[in-house]
Design a protein around this motif. Structure first.
Motif, PDB file in Angstrom:
ATOM      1  N   LEU A   1      -3.824  -5.192  -5.071  1.00 15.78           N
ATOM      2  CA  LEU A   1      -3.181  -4.054  -5.722  1.00 15.78           C
ATOM      3  C   LEU A   1      -2.747  -4.464  -7.121  1.00 15.78           C
TER       4      LEU A   1
ATOM      5  N   VAL B   1      -7.020  -6.570   0.381  1.00 16.95           N
ATOM      6  CA  VAL B   1      -6.784  -5.581  -0.674  1.00 16.95           C
ATOM      7  C   VAL B   1      -6.044  -6.263  -1.821  1.00 16.95           C
TER       8      VAL B   1
ATOM      9  N   VAL C   1      -5.461   3.798  -7.204  1.00 12.72           N
ATOM     10  CA  VAL C   1      -6.812   4.328  -7.017  1.00 12.72           C
ATOM     11  C   VAL C   1      -7.744   3.206  -6.551  1.00 12.72           C
ATOM     12  N   PRO C   2      -8.305   3.343  -5.345  1.00 12.80           N
ATOM     13  CA  PRO C   2      -9.180   2.291  -4.819  1.00 12.80           C
ATOM     14  C   PRO C   2     -10.539   2.260  -5.505  1.00 12.80           C
ATOM     15  N   SER C   3     -11.095   1.088  -5.602  1.00 19.03           N
ATOM     16  CA  SER C   3     -12.471   0.895  -6.101  1.00 19.03           C
ATOM     17  C   SER C   3     -12.733   1.570  -7.433  1.00 19.03           C
ATOM     18  N   ARG C   4     -11.830   1.402  -8.359  1.00 16.08           N
ATOM     19  CA  ARG C   4     -12.085   2.010  -9.672  1.00 16.08           C
ATOM     20  C   ARG C   4     -13.220   1.268 -10.350  1.00 16.08           C
TER      21      ARG C   4
ATOM     22  N   GLY D   1       0.820  -1.204   0.000  1.00 10.75           N
ATOM     23  CA  GLY D   1       0.000   0.000   0.000  1.00 10.75           C
ATOM     24  C   GLY D   1       0.856   1.257   0.000  1.00 10.75           C
ATOM     25  N   TYR D   2       0.646   2.143  -0.947  1.00 10.03           N
ATOM     26  CA  TYR D   2       1.365   3.404  -1.051  1.00 10.03           C
ATOM     27  C   TYR D   2       2.874   3.202  -1.048  1.00 10.03           C
TER      28      TYR D   2
ATOM     29  N   VAL E   1      -7.343  -2.001  -5.843  1.00  5.57           N
ATOM     30  CA  VAL E   1      -6.662  -0.728  -6.051  1.00  5.57           C
ATOM     31  C   VAL E   1      -5.886  -0.828  -7.362  1.00  5.57           C
TER      32      VAL E   1
ATOM     33  N   TYR F   1      -4.963   0.764   4.089  1.00  2.00           N
ATOM     34  CA  TYR F   1      -6.182   1.119   3.354  1.00  2.00           C
ATOM     35  C   TYR F   1      -7.398   1.144   4.271  1.00  2.00           C
TER      36      TYR F   1
END
Lengths: 634, 1025
Positions: free
Chosen positions: B236, B234, B197-200, B121-122, B193, B226
């Protein structure tokens, strides 16, 4: 340079902190884009009216597939859906079967939802600003009426029920543990609501508002609920053992008030019996049928309107014949068919038990209401057959084929088992299109050999279109029958005769006394009681009354125990006659035989006294232990 | 300036973030002088040039990448600088510059792969320093599955990923993914993600595997960054980006065929007619002569014997996928561009069902200065779905039901009769009934700016913005069509019958969605001697908003014009609706390690959701994880050196959920704390529709976050020079404050429409493991790995009706376990019925129900709750990769245990029976004790009341995927400018071992009416110029 950048960085950090905490409140307050808040709704008369419209949806109409008619001797429901269990008494609190079906007119869950909305409307309506074009008083009257109607249905189905007047919140769990009120408290509550409604509602509504409650509707409801509670069931204490379901009071007074309430409607001047007399029986029958089919007429007191979209009525599809790609859901029983009088007022005999046979068409010379109510072998249905059935029935308006017919020059063989001994009969011919052996969707064919016509607009292509036929909650004829029944019970027989004759005269049937004479019956209270009950059955068939009537009169043990029967029809060519395909009904060419067949293998009808009142679901009693179950339903 | 910039609060959050982005850009102005130029060449142990090696000045962001010949040139600040070389798969090297201007370096291959990185994440982390439970798979692996749905290639490849593929219709389908099984009674979907961008919108299914660099699955504290939406794990996705070098053009083309792997075997005409006679002993519809004619097939007009599946389904349906891409660039500017098209045909003969997809992805990276780089990514995709007007459910329901005694086509060629509603499936699968066409357009843009702060070594600021649009257009045109019936005459005349709607009708719908996300991130990473510290802080704000508009007309005069204005004016309809959602979050990570031996990480997130009232709106979700590389300790190295790598990991984290599901399991945008009235269907007064408003629910002013707490304990091993690897995780997840309704305990007399409340607790626990072995024998290289995940969940507390017996309770049982009567064989004769509690009216051949509460009668109190349900408990995979000279082979076996399904068809006069049922059924002549008699619809109590007789196990193992490829190394190719050429064949769903037989074990299909799973055999070629 370095310092400048440092300052910028500092500004960014600070700015972010400041802006995030300050932006937060407005950014996250999202109001749904498709909903109104409660405060807005009750500060606007138009929106409030729209909410009142919602409550109407909880007044269950009877134009449904699994209609209650099939839970009594009127009809049989072809596709089970829990109806079989009800008729076989195989229901209990843990297994509600059809009592938990959306078509059940007193389903607990739906009823109390409607009551909550009515309570909410009543608690808020006084704060709605007066707005031109809207009548807050009328809306309030509607809420009172709708609440009373829903409670009436609950009482008819369950007996005494908890009277909820509060709009409960999530935390009122303890207060929700309400016990059942007794039937007296319930009926008093309903009557009080009716009085409020009568005060507030208009006598009539404009065409655009057709389907809204009126004064007359509230008055009619009063008459119905009074007659219900005046009936023997609520004064019995041997079979009806639960205190909440017993009425301790003056039965006579109830009958008197029921009659008065019915007369108030009759004499209000708003409604009129429609004269159906039209020369021929067929034409009279058609006029009688129109009373039901018309969106509105002088006889209707309160209706549910339908259209092609929005709220729809699919009864043609649901109850119509399989030969039109319909589902034959609710079909008349042999018992109901038998109950319609001959045109002269006498009754058809020797055609009600398995094996009873007629070789003369039993559907000739019957009273007009028979032709308006029942679809039988050889009758004109009212619409051209769909393309795949047309070659088999090219008549312009379609003839029902619920029998088996000998045909010249075909290969196919008809094989039928004749009741009562199942001897097999075989001949070259065709299975009728509307039978369970027909060529089109045979699994949807009628078992009884009859089709329901009364609530059905036979001119509609039911497979693809809904019908624009309203559901009639109240019509004036019921008020005459209430007045008549109450008069009989009060032993004022001459009065009863007047009310009954009004109904008989308008369809050209002989009057009550003549009819009694022709049937060889005396003019006394016992015979008149029989007479009025019979009249009620045929006049109000399929209008959601019989289920309640057999219970309140306590005749259910005899009626519901009768084996389910239908008819088997076959036509053999008369000597020397020939008929190539297609088959067309012809008394000239064919000898027809009509045999009563037993359908107990489909539904083994039975009675148990527990069935007087419907079961409350087990889970509801577990949630609220102060609620008592109806006897025998544990 | 500060004042000016931040006083305008009205701009709200988006404004604030834009300001920050602006700031980043300003700071790019800085530039610093450089003074020494160092050149050199990087080679491997064989002396071959290494391309793309990272060459950087240690402790700075100055760096470059070696070119095609392995050469590099670097500007070094001073002679004290140290040049670091790093390249994936090789050991890093560091060389002090001193006075050299040419530094050639040989890199050794790294068998331990210690520099392998994973996307978290990130950010990105070295695999050795990861403290949480993260599984990953490369795009290369996913590419080997010839399927249009990316998710269909995921199961069995990564530990912790459980799933099942319920149906596989072109344009629909997809595999339901559950990270470590089911954790909640509410929304169970993991957070996806894509490029940060989450939940595209559009999700995973339609991503092109060719464009995917890697997929990571975060399962424990690693996911907690997240926060709110990470409670179900999650996933990614990182897409490919340009690599430095000359433009490389690649092309790949695939052409394949699909066919259903399993269609139910139905009774034939004779068998069906026999059972019809059995269900109506009083009025047998078929004579012995009829039965004989069905059997011998001598009367195709009067006594056909139709296999409906054969009549309606093609032996194989084509599909294709092709990609053209170019990528390359310099150290200043890199580009990646890919154009793709793929399509597949439905499995019906003359299918009206088809799916096509066209997409373009462009990823650009620019280095604006030594301290600033900008990356931009854009995706444009069109998905074109074509369906018949009847749904797959309706077509397959008609196929399953259609009677074998009726013809699909008359011998003269015309379509035969329908089962009902005009549903002759050989017609309703085609465009004869009209069409239903749906076009989905996605445009997704992401812009990211990274700024390395020159005076704070190791500090990087990132601002990013994404702006996504989604449009959907749907056009459904229903028109009348014809089926034919035979009048029964000897001259065999067939009569057309108009079916469907009497006049054509048209529905058009339009959806317009906009989503934006702004985020700002500060990242600080620095090593001080033996200590490495990392700090990440960030915030995000986002909004998603959708508008819908629909219109409908009927009474078209002709089916020649399918435009709205050609429709009739009567009964026309239009409607519209919209919704909006907003979120805002703050998050961060602090990590510390000592010698990469002791590792510690803390992540947190504060989430705000529009679904909750102001005072309950923000939730704080922390996670802490730690790891110990025991194998770095001296005592280990001295005593246990045959295990060269051993890491222990542990974590505790909290995550949240605000997603609501409605009664049908669909995503629900409602705001539950507001007392609102919504519209419901209209009510007719007079002849017009009147609107109706109803209280959507009794509001819950206390609603807040659902919370999940995950405990994870894991270890990683490497033995035998890292040939053998083993990693395992034990997990325990507890979910509290679940967002569900109190339906079961509140009396119905309240009439309340319940809101979601923070009610209920459940747990989910299990383990996952992966063992891999790779080695080579001469030219033969192989790589084997097995993985498996076991998860079992249990409801600990929720709203259940008080007082129900223990054996009926759902508490203490897994989510989704249903109530059934317990079947106990079959009544063979009347005596047996009389001696056993039975349903009223039971006859020989009926199923015995057990009297569970021993009260002598069979009623609803005899229903028991199952322990199992339709979701598997254990999912495993076995991956095989082999390479020999120019050949390579990849295989994936996938299996699942513990799921069960209810298989019961609607049969009798309304439809055909399974052949399996015919073979096993009870008859008076052949009474068995196991199976019931032929049944008619739901007339038998054992059909209308669900019972265990019809439950079947869904355990299976299948060869999910196989690929064999050959790489051409003909010198002539080089001269033609082709640097690589590969040809391959791959296939999916090759074979399945299971006990279910009548349906696919992955499908959850009680009536066998969903689109079947397909086998795909695909041929492909890839070329690189």
């Amino acid at each position: 340079m370095k310092t400048i950048l440092k300052n910028i960085l500092l500004a960014m950090t600070l700015g972010t902190t400041v802006s995030l905490s300050s932006c937060s409140s407005d950014f996250m307050d999202v109001t749904p884009t498709d909903q109104y808040s409660e405060d807005v709704v009750f500060s606007d008369a138009a929106l409030t009216q729209s909410f009142i419209n919602t409550i109407y949806g909880y007044v269950r109409h009877g134009a449904g597939e699994h209609a209650i008619a099939a839970a009594s001797d009127e009809a049989y429901f072809t596709h089970n859906y829990g109806m079989k269990a009800v008729n076989e008494t195989a229901v209990s609190e843990s297994d509600l079967q059809w009592f938990d079906d959306g078509n059940c007119p007193f389903r607990w869950y739906d009823a109390y939802k409607g009551i909550r909305y009515a309570n909410l409307a009543l608690s808020k309506i006084d704060q709605v600003p007066v707005t031109s074009g809207y009548d807050n008083g009328q809306m309030k009257g509607e809420a009172y009426f709708l609440r009373a109607y829903i409670y009436t249905q609950l009482v008819r189905g369950f007996g005494g029920v908890p009277i909820v007047t509060k709009v409960y919140g999530l935390n009122d769990v303890e207060e929700m543990q309400q016990p059942r009120n007794n039937v007296k408290e319930c009926v008093d509550f309903i009557l009080a609501d009716c009085e409020e409604a009568i005060k507030l509602l208009p006598a009539t509504v404009s065409d655009a508002n057709l389907g809204r409650a009126t004064k007359g509707a509230a008055m009619a409801l009063k008459a119905r609920v009074l007659l219900q509670i005046a009936s023997p069931l609520y004064f019995d204490k041997t079979v009806n053992t639960l205190e909440e379901n017993q009425y301790n009071g003056d039965q006579k007074a109830l009958y008197t008030s029921a009659r008065q309430a019915a007369l108030d409607v009759i004499n209000s001047g708003t409604y009129k019996l429609i004269d159906c007399n039209a020369g021929t029986v067929e034409a009279t029958a058609e006029k009688f049928h129109k009373i039901i089919l018309d969106p509105n007429n002088e006889e209707k007191i309160f209706t549910r309107q339908f259209a092609q979209k929005g709220s729809t009525n699919w009864l043609v599809l649901q109850h119509g014949p399989n030969g039109y790609h319909n589902w034959s859901g609710v079909t008349p029983t042999q018992d109901l068919v038998q109950n319609f009088e001959m045109a002269d007022g006498t009754l058809l005999s020797g055609f009600d038990k398995e094996g009873d046979t007629k070789t003369v068409n039993p559907y000739l010379n019957r009273e007009p209401r028979f032709y308006a109510t029942i679809g039988f072998d050889g009758c004109v249905w009212g619409r051209i057959r769909p393309a795949d059935a047309y070659p088999l029935d090219p008549t312009p308006l379609g003839q029902l084929q619920t029998g088996y017919y000998e045909i010249t020059g075909v290969e196919s063989e008809v094989s039928i088992k004749l009741p009562p001994s199942d001897t097999e009969l075989k001949f070259k011919g065709l299975n009728g299109i509307d039978t369970r052996q027909g060529p089109i969707e045979d699994w949807n064919g009628s078992w009884t050999g009859y089709y329901e016509r009364k609530l059905v607009d036979t001119s509609v292509d039911g497979q693809n279109y809904a019908q624009n036929v309203p559901w009639t909650y109240f019509r004036l004829a019921e008020m005459y029958l209430i007045a008549a029944e109450a008069s009989v019970e009060l032993n004022e027989l001459e009065d009863a005769v007047d009310y009954l004759d009004a109904l008989r005269a308008r369809i050209g049937m002989p009057d009550t006394k003549t009819t009694l004479t022709r049937r060889g019956k005396a003019f006394n209270q016992a015979e008149m009681r029989e007479f009025v009950r019979h009249e009620r059955l045929v006049e109000l068939a399929f209008e959601d009354h019989r289920y309640f009537d057999v219970r309140r009169w306590m005749i259910a043990p005899q009626i519901n125990k009768r084996p389910l029967t239908g008819v088997l029809v076959f036509g053999r060519l008369k000597p020397g006659m020939t008929q190539a395909k297609p088959y067309i009904h012809s008394e000239e060419k064919y000898n027809y035989t009509y045999i009563v067949k037993d359908l107990s293998f489909r539904e083994n009808r039975a009675w148990d006294n527990k069935m007087y009142f419907a079961p409350i679901k087990q889970a509801e009693i577990r949630r609220n232990p102060s609620l008592k179950q109806n006897p025998g339903m544990e | 300036m500060k004042h000016l910039l931040f006083q305008k609060k009205r701009h709200g959050l988006p404004g604030c973030i834009l300001c920050m982005l602006f700031m980043f850009l300003i700071s790019t102005a800085a530039a610093f002088a450089q003074n020494i130029t160092v050149k050199g060449k990087v080679v491997d142990a064989n002396g071959e040039a290494l391309i793309g090696v990272n060459v950087s000045v240690k402790g700075t962001t100055i760096g470059t990448i070696s070119d095609l010949d392995g050469n590099y040139t670097l500007q070094v600040p001073n002679t004290k600088s140290v040049i670091a070389f790093s390249f994936i798969g090789f050991q890093s090297a560091e060389v002090p510059v001193n006075n050299q201007t040419t530094i050639n370096q040989t890199l050794k291959e790294d068998t331990q792969n210690l520099d392998e990185v994973v996307v978290v994440g990130y950010g990105v982390q070295k695999k050795v320093t990861v403290t949480g439970s993260v599984a990953s798979v490369s795009g290369e692996m996913l590419k080997a599955s010839p399927t249009t749905n990316l998710t269909n290639g995921m199961i069995g490849r990564m530990p912790g990923v459980i799933g099942f593929s319920r149906a596989d219709e072109p344009g629909g389908g997809g595999t339901t993914i559950r990270i470590r099984g089911t954790n909640t009674l509410g929304s169970k979907d993991p957070l996806i993600v894509i490029d940060g961008v989450p939940s595209r919108t559009g999700g995973l299914n339609r991503l092109n595997p060719n464009e995917i660099e890697s997929m990571s699955v975060l399962k424990d504290a690693a996911a907690a960054i997240y926060g709110s939406r990470a409670a179900n794990g999650v996933i990614l996705i990182t897409t490919k980006r340009g690599k430095e070098g000359k433009p490389t053009v690649s092309f790949s083309g695939n052409y394949g065929f699909s066919n259903p792997i399993r269609l139910p075997e139905m009774a034939d005409a004779f068998e069906y007619a026999t059972m019809m006679n059995e269900i109506s002993p009083n009025a047998k519809p078929y004579s012995d002569e009829d039965l004989q004619l069905f059997k011998d097939g001598s009367d195709p007009w009067g006594h056909p014997n139709t296999d409906w599946y054969d009549a309606a389904i093609k032996p194989s349906s084509p599909m294709y996928r092709s990609d053209v891409g170019v990528n390359g660039g310099s150290d200043k500017f890199k580009y990646y561009l890919n154009l793709a098209a793929n399509g597949e045909d439905g499995i019906y003969k003359n299918s009206a069902n088809r799916y096509d997809q066209y997409s373009m992805r462009a990823n650009l990276d620019a280095k604006v200065s030594n301290y600033v780089d900008i990356s931009f990514g854009t995706l444009a995709r069109m998905e074109y779905r074509q369906y018949p007007t009847k749904s797959a459910g309706s077509v397959f329901s008609a196929l399953r039901r259609s009677k074998p005694t009726l013809p699909a086509f008359w011998p003269s060629g015309e379509a035969g009769p329908d089962i009902e509603y005009g549903d002759n499936p050989v017609v309703t699968g085609t465009d004869a009934t009209g069409y239903d066409r749906q076009k989905d357009y996605y445009i997704q843009n992401t812009l990211k700016v990274n700024v390395d702060i020159p005076w704070v070594q190791g500090l990087r600021l990132t601002g990013s913005a994404s702006y996504d649009k989604y449009f959907k257009m749907r056009k459904k045109f229903d028109k009348p069509y014809y089926l034919y019936s035979w009048d029964g005459g000897d001259d065999h005349v067939v009569v057309p019958g108009k079916r469907g709607y009497a006049t054509p009708q048209l529905t058009q719908e339009h959806t317009d969605q906009t989503a934006w996300l702004l985020s700002a991130l500060a990242d600080y990473n620095r090593t001080f001697g033996d200590h490495t510290v990392g700090v990440t802080v960030g915030m995000e704000a986002e909004e998603k908003q959708q508008d819908f508009l629909g219109a409908f007309r009927k009474y078209f005069l002709s089916d020649k014009i399918d435009e709205m204005n050609a429709g009739g004016m009567t009964d026309l309809t239009n409607n519209g609706s919209s919704w909006k959602e907003r979120r805002k979050n703050y998050f961060g990570r602090v990590s510390y390690n000592y010698l990469e031996r002791y590792l510690l990480e803390f992540v947190w997130r504060v989430d705000g959701s529009y679904r909750f009232p102001k005072e309950k709106r923000y939730g704080f979700f922390p996670g802490v994880s730690a790891a110990w590389r025991v194998s770095e300790e001296e005592f280990w190295k001295e005593n246990m050196n045959f295990v060269e790598y051993f890491k222990l990991r542990g974590s505790v984290s909290q995550t949240g959920n605000d997603a609501l599901l409605d009664a049908d399991g669909n995503y629900d945008q409602s705001v539950q704390y507001l007392n609102t009235f919504g519209f419901t269907d209209s009510y007719i007064f007079g002849t017009t529709e009147n609107t109706r408003l109803y209280p959507t629910r009794t509001p819950n002013p206390n609603i807040t976050w659902e919370r999940g707490t995950t405990y994870n304990l894991g270890f990683d091993f490497k033995f035998l020079n890292s040939k053998l690897t083993w990693e395992s995780d034990l997990f325990y997840h507890k979910r509290t404050h679940m967002l569900i309704s109190r339906n079961a305990s509140l009396p119905e007399i309240s009439g309340i429409t319940l809101p979601r409340e923070n009610l209920g607790e459940m747990e989910n626990k299990g383990f996952e493991t992966m063992i891999g072995y790779s080695d080579k024998i001469g030219d033969f290289e192989y790589d084997l790995s097995v993985n498996g995940t076991y998860a079992i969940n249990k409801i600990l507390f929720w709203d259940e009706t008080p007082g129900i017996p223990e054996y009926k309770k759902s508490t203490d049982r897994p989510v989704g376990s249903a109530l059934y009567y317990v079947s106990d064989g079959v009544f063979n004769d009347q005596a047996e019925i009389d001696g056993y509690p039975h349903w009223s009216g039971a006859v020989p051949g009926d199923i015995k129900f057990k009297d569970i509460n021993n009260d002598g009668k069979i009623n609803a109190d005899d229903q028991m709750r199952r322990e199992k349900n339709a979701e598997p408990r254990f999912v495993g995979g076995f991956n095989v990769n082999l390479r020999y000279k120019n050949w390579d082979m990849m295989a994936l076996f996938q299996g699942a245990l513990g799921a069960e399904t209810y298989i019961q068809t609607w049969s009798g006069t309304v439809g055909n029976y399974l052949k399996d049922f015919y073979d096993k059924r009870w008859t008076a002549e052949n009474p068995t004790v196991e199976h019931p008699r032929a049944y008619e619809r739901e007339n038998q109590y054992w059909i209308s009341n669900r019972n265990t007789y019809f439950i079947r196990s869904c355990d299976y193992v299948r060869l999910k995927n196989l690929e064999v490829g050959y790489n051409f190394t003909v010198p002539a190719l080089k001269t033609a400018g082709i640097s690589a050429l590969r040809m391959y064949v791959n296939a999916s769903n090759i074979f399945t071992i299971d006990k279910l037989k009548v349906a696919d074990p992955e499908a959850d299909d009680k009536d066998i009416t969903s689109y079947p799973q397909r086998r795909v055999v695909n041929f492909g070629v890839s070329l690189t110029f």
